[in-house]
Write a protein that holds these residues in place. Structure first.
Motif, PDB file in Angstrom:
ATOM      1  N   GLY A  72      -2.107  16.043   6.629  1.00 22.84           N
ATOM      2  CA  GLY A  72      -1.492  16.878   7.147  1.00 22.84           C
ATOM      3  C   GLY A  72      -0.766  16.661   8.587  1.00 22.84           C
ATOM      4  O   GLY A  72       0.264  17.210   9.464  1.00 22.84           O
ATOM      5  N   ARG A  73      -2.288  15.676   8.886  1.00 21.52           N
ATOM      6  CA  ARG A  73      -0.926  15.135  10.822  1.00 21.52           C
ATOM      7  C   ARG A  73       0.360  14.363  10.923  1.00 21.52           C
ATOM      8  O   ARG A  73       0.894  14.550  11.135  1.00 21.52           O
ATOM      9  CB  ARG A  73      -2.108  13.906  10.846  1.00 21.52           C
ATOM     10  N   LEU A  76       7.283  18.685   0.826  1.00 19.46           N
ATOM     11  CA  LEU A  76       6.765  19.693   0.987  1.00 19.46           C
ATOM     12  C   LEU A  76       5.472  20.048  -0.167  1.00 19.46           C
ATOM     13  O   LEU A  76       4.464  20.281  -0.093  1.00 19.46           O
ATOM     14  CB  LEU A  76       7.470  20.227   1.672  1.00 19.46           C
ATOM     15  N   PHE A 110       3.059  17.751  -0.701  1.00 22.51           N
ATOM     16  CA  PHE A 110       1.267  18.390  -0.171  1.00 22.51           C
ATOM     17  C   PHE A 110       0.948  20.100  -0.458  1.00 22.51           C
ATOM     18  O   PHE A 110      -0.252  19.666   0.055  1.00 22.51           O
ATOM     19  CB  PHE A 110       2.180  18.553   1.955  1.00 22.51           C
ATOM     20  N   LEU A 111       1.866  20.587  -1.043  1.00 26.55           N
ATOM     21  CA  LEU A 111       1.048  21.377  -0.610  1.00 26.55           C
ATOM     22  C   LEU A 111       0.233  21.476  -1.933  1.00 26.55           C
ATOM     23  O   LEU A 111      -0.619  22.328  -1.843  1.00 26.55           O
ATOM     24  CB  LEU A 111       2.100  22.663  -1.086  1.00 26.55           C
ATOM     25  N   HIS A 150      -2.561  20.512  -0.840  1.00 22.83           N
ATOM     26  CA  HIS A 150      -3.332  21.040  -0.140  1.00 22.83           C
ATOM     27  C   HIS A 150      -4.243  22.251  -0.840  1.00 22.83           C
ATOM     28  O   HIS A 150      -5.444  22.801  -0.750  1.00 22.83           O
ATOM     29  CB  HIS A 150      -2.226  21.637   1.043  1.00 22.83           C
ATOM     30  N   LEU A 151      -3.907  22.995  -1.961  1.00 19.33           N
ATOM     31  CA  LEU A 151      -4.327  24.052  -2.849  1.00 19.33           C
ATOM     32  C   LEU A 151      -4.803  23.251  -3.382  1.00 19.33           C
ATOM     33  O   LEU A 151      -6.496  24.275  -3.580  1.00 19.33           O
ATOM     34  CB  LEU A 151      -2.655  24.978  -3.721  1.00 19.33           C
ATOM     35  N   TYR A 190      -8.114  24.085  -1.435  1.00 20.80           N
ATOM     36  CA  TYR A 190      -8.904  24.895  -1.670  1.00 20.80           C
ATOM     37  C   TYR A 190      -9.862  26.084  -2.943  1.00 20.80           C
ATOM     38  O   TYR A 190     -10.540  25.772  -3.111  1.00 20.80           O
ATOM     39  CB  TYR A 190      -8.259  26.100  -0.874  1.00 20.80           C
ATOM     40  N   PHE A 191      -8.511  25.261  -4.082  1.00 25.03           N
ATOM     41  CA  PHE A 191      -9.419  26.082  -5.393  1.00 25.03           C
ATOM     42  C   PHE A 191      -9.737  24.879  -6.068  1.00 25.03           C
ATOM     43  O   PHE A 191     -10.631  25.408  -7.211  1.00 25.03           O
ATOM     44  CB  PHE A 191      -8.350  26.941  -5.925  1.00 25.03           C
ATOM     45  N   PRO A 199     -13.718  22.234  -4.020  1.00 29.02           N
ATOM     46  CA  PRO A 199     -15.006  22.980  -3.632  1.00 29.02           C
ATOM     47  C   PRO A 199     -15.585  23.240  -5.224  1.00 29.02           C
ATOM     48  O   PRO A 199     -17.084  23.592  -5.222  1.00 29.02           O
ATOM     49  CB  PRO A 199     -14.840  24.580  -3.279  1.00 29.02           C
ATOM     50  N   PRO A 200     -15.453  24.067  -6.443  1.00 30.31           N
ATOM     51  CA  PRO A 200     -15.830  23.951  -7.413  1.00 30.31           C
ATOM     52  C   PRO A 200     -16.308  23.126  -8.272  1.00 30.31           C
ATOM     53  O   PRO A 200     -16.825  23.160  -8.485  1.00 30.31           O
ATOM     54  CB  PRO A 200     -14.617  25.311  -7.924  1.00 30.31           C
ATOM     55  N   ALA A 244     -19.332  21.934  -6.157  1.00 30.10           N
ATOM     56  CA  ALA A 244     -20.144  22.836  -6.707  1.00 30.10           C
ATOM     57  C   ALA A 244     -20.852  22.466  -7.789  1.00 30.10           C
ATOM     58  O   ALA A 244     -21.931  22.541  -7.918  1.00 30.10           O
ATOM     59  CB  ALA A 244     -19.944  24.899  -6.236  1.00 30.10           C
ATOM     60  N   ILE A 245     -20.134  22.662  -9.181  1.00 27.01           N
ATOM     61  CA  ILE A 245     -20.847  21.615 -10.293  1.00 27.01           C
ATOM     62  C   ILE A 245     -21.380  20.527 -10.485  1.00 27.01           C
ATOM     63  O   ILE A 245     -22.676  20.899 -10.845  1.00 27.01           O
ATOM     64  CB  ILE A 245     -19.185  21.968 -11.502  1.00 27.01           C
TER      65      ILE A 245
END
Lengths: 94, 379
Positions: free
Chosen positions: A30-31, A56, A59-60, A63-64, A67-68, A71-72, A75-76
């Motif tokens: 990001g930086r 762009l 990077f997106l 980045h996505l 988020y999605f 984390p799962p 967690a799994i």
């Protein structure tokens, strides 16, 4: 502390470290994007080249995933480690 | 043999349980973590936390000071970037007068760059000549409302501005044209009229009156009645995107981008109009996992994205969603603001820069626009 519990804590710590490493890479990217751009490439009127758009979108996508996807997955992975620990404890009890 | 079978069934059952548990936990994590992370700044923005606001405002102001690439950065998008910069910084100065000395120089510089002749060359091409040289002519030039609104804001926080006289002349011309408009609309370009641009005109006139201490023009009440009746679609609450200024006929469709931008402009005019349009935006919100976006076309209408809406993806548009932030903030709609702020956070990627905040994917245009939306308030 039992060997199984120590092993579980090691597993969880390694997943936490993996997550932290991902977040650090995300923050650095990001930086980098902001410094690379510095008002030069992401100007809406600055067309005629696809490189900024590719950067762009790349990077997106990363980045996505942060988020999605990450984390799962973390967690799994943690659930699996805990389940493995519980099974080992059960086996030892038998 | 029986023990082996029982062991096999037990292992299978454990695997199924483990799989179900993993699935349940991952669903729970996807439902909870992204919305928590992306929504963490929403309250600070909604409640006007000064540190949060200044972190972005400093960066937006710094871009104006740093930007010396005029030849590359000009035209319609540059004009709107400077306009939103002035509006955003002005809103902040109005809320916190102690910031006047900090931001007025950047606002003046943005105004100087915004009013360069090259910035409005596209409009001059459409009309055949520069509208600022024909203020007494019988033409619409509603595009002038956008920069004039910014100049009115500059004047409100900095009455000594060198643009005061130009502001008087342009606002008087726009007010005269609007007062005589048969259907509350004037042309933006020959043959094209947009209710959204007229909202900017009324905002410019209202802010000018506030800046100069002049009374609110008498024709505004009549104008508002006609505007509401003719250009706000009663079925959907959305604003018609285009119309015929002579006949009052509708063109295009009721759309979210025009509605959201107009709702923001009305934050300088009339809170009732803001709330009515904002309710329509909220009704057209699509949300998933707490991430909200606003649909571009009202029900019963469909179409592609264009220069007004930006890309339309899955029926929602960038402009309708981005400007809904300002409308929701001004209307005090916490639910819509928070949902859309999460989406803004997700796709804008706020990143630290020089001790401030910069939306990494927004560029100067996106950051200026977001500053204006995230500091918008009721009139």
């Amino acid at each position: 502390m039992s060997a199984a519990l120590r092993s579980l804590l090691r597993d969880l710590a390694s997943r936490a470290a993996g997550l932290a490493a991902w977040l650090v890479v995300h923050w650095l990217l990001g930086r980098w994007l902001v410094d690379w751009d510095a008002g030069q490439h992401l100007l809406v009127g600055d067309r005629g080249t696809t490189a900024p758009l590719a950067v762009l979108l790349g990077f997106l996508a990363f980045h996505l995933a942060t988020y999605f996807l990450v984390p799962p997955l973390v967690a799994i992975s943690c659930v699996q480690a805990v389940a493995h620990y519980v099974e080992e404890r059960r086996a030892q009890a038998h | 043999m029986t023990d082996e079978r029982a062991g096999g069934v037990g292992r299978r059952s454990t695997r199924v349980t483990r799989g179900a548990l993993s699935l349940a936990v991952s669903c729970l994590v996807v439902a909870v973590v992204p919305r928590l992370v992306a929504g963490r700044d929403a309250s600070a923005w909604l409640e006007g936390d000064l540190t949060t606001q200044v972190a972005l405002a400093d960066q937006v102001a710094a871009f104006v000071v740093r930007d010396e690439q005029g030849a590359r950065f000009e035209g319609q998008w540059a004009l709107v970037t400077y306009q939103m910069t002035i509006l955003g910084l002005g809103q902040l100065v109005r809320a916190h007068p102690e910031l006047r000395a900090r931001y007025v120089p950047a606002m003046e510089l943005a105004a100087t760059r915004m009013m360069r002749r090259e910035q409005r060359a596209w409009a001059a091409r459409a009309w055949g000549s520069d509208g600022l040289l024909h203020l007494d002519a019988a033409r619409g030039d509603a595009w002038m409302c956008w920069p004039d609104l910014a100049i009115s804001m500059l004047r409100l926080v900095h009455p000594e501005t060198a643009f005061a006289r130009q502001n008087d002349r342009v606002t008087a011309a726009l007010a005269r044209r609007l007062a005589h408009a048969p259907h509350a609309l004037i042309e933006t370009y020959p043959g094209s009229s947009f209710p959204t641009d007229v909202a900017a005109c009324v905002a410019a006139v209202s802010l000018h009156a506030r800046a100069t201490g002049a009374p609110r023009p008498g024709w505004l009440a009549r104008w508002e009645r006609e505007y509401r009746a003719r250009w706000i679609d009663p079925r959907t609450g959305y604003l018609w995107q285009q119309g015929d200024w002579r006949t009052g006929a509708h063109r295009d469709a009721p759309r979210g981008s025009g509605t959201a931008v107009a709702a923001y402009f009305f934050t300088f005019v009339d809170v009732a109009l803001v709330k009515d349009l904002e309710r329509a935006l909220a009704r057209h919100e699509s949300s998933l996992l707490g991430f909200g976006a606003v649909r571009e076309y009202a029900e019963g209408h469909a179409g592609p994205g264009d220069v007004d809406s930006g890309p339309v993806v899955l029926g929602v548009s960038v402009t309708a969603t981005g400007f809904a932030l300002g409308a929701a903030r001004a209307a005090g709609d916490r639910a819509l603001f928070t949902d859309v702020m999460r989406t803004t956070h997700l796709f804008g990627v706020p990143t630290g820069r020089d001790g401030g905040t910069w939306f990494a994917t927004g560029g100067p245009f996106g950051n200026a626009l977001l500053l204006a939306q995230l500091t918008a308030s009721a009139p």
